[in-house]
Design a protein around this motif. Structure first.
Motif, mmCIF file in Angstrom:
data_model
loop_
_atom_site.group_PDB
_atom_site.id
_atom_site.type_symbol
_atom_site.label_atom_id
_atom_site.label_comp_id
_atom_site.label_asym_id
_atom_site.label_seq_id
_atom_site.Cartn_x
_atom_site.Cartn_y
_atom_site.Cartn_z
ATOM 1 N N ALA A 206 -11.153 -6.258 -6.602
ATOM 2 C CA ALA A 206 -10.298 -5.650 -7.728
ATOM 3 C C ALA A 206 -10.549 -4.274 -8.047
ATOM 4 O O ALA A 206 -9.519 -3.412 -8.347
ATOM 5 N N SER B 213 -8.240 -0.698 -7.555
ATOM 6 C CA SER B 213 -7.687 -0.223 -8.875
ATOM 7 C C SER B 213 -8.347 0.807 -9.396
ATOM 8 O O SER B 213 -7.932 1.286 -10.511
ATOM 9 N N ASN C 1 -10.141 -0.366 -11.887
ATOM 10 C CA ASN C 1 -9.835 -0.687 -13.189
ATOM 11 C C ASN C 1 -10.652 -2.222 -13.528
ATOM 12 O O ASN C 1 -10.497 -3.047 -12.742
ATOM 13 N N ALA D 195 -8.930 -5.122 -14.589
ATOM 14 C CA ALA D 195 -8.278 -6.190 -13.590
ATOM 15 C C ALA D 195 -9.269 -6.849 -12.725
ATOM 16 O O ALA D 195 -9.078 -8.039 -12.639
ATOM 17 N N ALA E 92 -3.625 -9.768 -10.043
ATOM 18 C CA ALA E 92 -4.374 -9.423 -11.333
ATOM 19 C C ALA E 92 -4.159 -8.092 -11.706
ATOM 20 O O ALA E 92 -4.357 -7.651 -13.103
ATOM 21 N N ILE E 93 -4.224 -6.931 -10.786
ATOM 22 C CA ILE E 93 -4.115 -5.817 -10.973
ATOM 23 C C ILE E 93 -2.908 -4.853 -11.693
ATOM 24 O O ILE E 93 -2.879 -4.568 -13.017
ATOM 25 N N ALA F 131 -3.133 -6.663 -15.184
ATOM 26 C CA ALA F 131 -3.783 -6.253 -16.254
ATOM 27 C C ALA F 131 -3.546 -4.758 -16.692
ATOM 28 O O ALA F 131 -3.795 -4.436 -17.920
ATOM 29 N N ALA F 132 -2.917 -4.015 -15.675
ATOM 30 C CA ALA F 132 -2.373 -2.819 -16.230
ATOM 31 C C ALA F 132 -1.255 -3.103 -17.464
ATOM 32 O O ALA F 132 -1.127 -2.309 -18.254
#
Length: 428
Positions: A117, A121, A123, A126, A408-409, A412-413
């Motif tokens: 992840a 990303s 992130n 994420a 999830a990305i 999460a954002a």
């Protein structure tokens, strides 16, 4: 904590490396704890495939022989019992030791999911969200409570994906390709369905060629990938040549091909006793031996496919559909208890959400394009190869964490944006 400037000059806190490592460790411990609780509650019996894997690992650890419960040497995929055997040598042959290895593999998978992840990303949130979803993922919980090869197949697949991303980005491509080849070789010994996972690496090598503008690095990376796979496969093929008289990954492939392509085939598992070959199965199996029986089954499956191409194509399409079919609760689940039925329904909802967000995320601009293409190639390869044999629900389990990572990305954002807006409103 670091801080990142957002709208109106407000600075939102971001997780530091140490805080992120601490949270990830906590998630991994949470995932293992849930699985240990599942072991205690479910108390799975040692039978069927699980018993064979245990018997193979025990025989290898204690007597240096690889035999399943039917006396076969290369029928069940050997990767999982080969991993268990060293632990059995040191700690003793027991189910508790095998389940402890499952917990270790769970922790490794959790870390790999986070890394994937993050790679797609940049992130951390994420990555932590993906790891948390995996910790709560019901098939992962279920598989960890028994001796199933999917416990090993999952981290191997995730590792190949992470290597493929590294190759595409030119991160020490030859060394990364070598590691990817080692993982792919291990995945093949663990289960033949890993065969087309190399499609993700092929995509990565093409991307490397495009980025570098030179074919040489991609060619060298491909050779390293093949070399890595050969380092794992060559000893195993030599071993099977000595054991059964021919170098094979497994003699099970022909068996599965026949079960998926015969007059009694449905696209899902059918017992060999329900097929035309079932009438004299045991006698013929013992007379022909592993390889001879496998040749017989493969020849019969191919003959039936040649004579019934329409039905074979229909079955292939059914298998591809069954691969993604939710594991719906049946009457037995509802009659067992309301709690069991509720858990099964929650599993279906969880699976539907993973599919929805996971596949929708392929259109998200928040995800690196190289990761999207690599994931798509690996999922497609893992899916399509299952059209050849038959489908059992858990066969798809190793690929689902890729969709967990994808889904999830963007979630999460969105959660971070929601939190930021609330923080800004309170600060104003």
């Amino acid at each position: 904590m670091t801080r990142t400037t957002i709208a109106n000059g407000f600075e939102a806190p971001r997780l530091s490396d140490s805080a992120c490592r601490l949270l990830l460790t906590g998630i991994a411990i949470f995932a293992v704890t849930l699985r240990l609780a599942g072991v205690w509650v479910l108390n799975q019996p040692l039978e069927s495939d699980s018993l064979s894997y245990f018997t193979m690992a025990q025989g290898l650890a204690e007597r240096g022989e690889l035999l399943d419960i039917y006396g076969q040497q290369a029928f069940y995929s050997a990767g999982y019992p080969l991993l268990l055997a060293p632990f059995f040598m040191v700690l003793g042959s027991s189910v508790s030791v095998a389940l402890s290895v499952n917990m270790l593999l769970c922790a490794v998978s959790t870390w790999l999911i986070y890394r994937l992840a993050l790679a797609l990303s940049r992130n951390r949130g994420a990555g932590l969200l993906a790891a948390t979803v995996y910790a709560l993922w019901f098939p992962g919980l279920w598989n960890a409570t028994m001796l199933a090869k999917e416990n090993l197949s999952t981290p191997l697949l995730l590792g190949i994906a992470l290597c493929a991303i590294g190759i595409a980005r030119g991160e020490r491509p030859m060394g990364t390709a070598l590691v990817g080849g080692l993982l792919w070789g291990g995945a093949l010994v663990t289960g033949g369905s890993a065969l087309l996972l190399c499609a993700g690496v092929a995509v990565a090598l093409l991307m490397l060629w495009r980025v570098r503008g030179n074919f040489a690095p991609a060619f060298a990376g491909g050779l390293c990938f093949i070399a890595g796979a050969a380092l794992i496969l060559t000893p195993w093929l030599y071993a099977t040549d000595q054991m059964v008289g021919r170098p094979v990954l497994t003699t099970n492939a022909a068996f599965n091909l026949y079960l998926g392509n015969n007059p009694a085939a449905t696209g899902k598992f059918v017992s060999i006793s329900d097929t035309p070959m079932g009438r004299d199965w045991e006698v013929t199996r013992l007379r022909l031996g592993e390889v001879g029986n496998a040749d017989r089954l493969q020849a019969e499956a191919l003959r039936w496919i040649g004579e019934n191409p329409g039905r074979a194509a229909e079955l292939a399409m059914l298998k591809l559909a069954f691969f993604w079919q939710p594991n719906l609760p049946d009457a037995e689940d509802f009659s067992a208890s309301k709690a069991v039925a509720s858990i099964r329904l929650f599993e279906v909802i969880q699976y539907a959400l993973i599919l929805l967000f996971g596949f929708a995320a392929f259109r998200s601009r928040l995800i690196a394009s190289d990761g999207r293409w690599i994931f798509a190639a690996m999922i497609a390869g893992f899916w399509l190869i299952h059209a050849a044999a038959y489908i059992i629900t858990r066969y798809r389990d190793p690929a689902i964490p890729l969709l967990i990572v994808m889904g999830a990305i963007p979630v999460a954002a969105w959660l971070e944006q929601l939190t930021t807006r609330r923080t800004v409103r309170h600060a104003a």
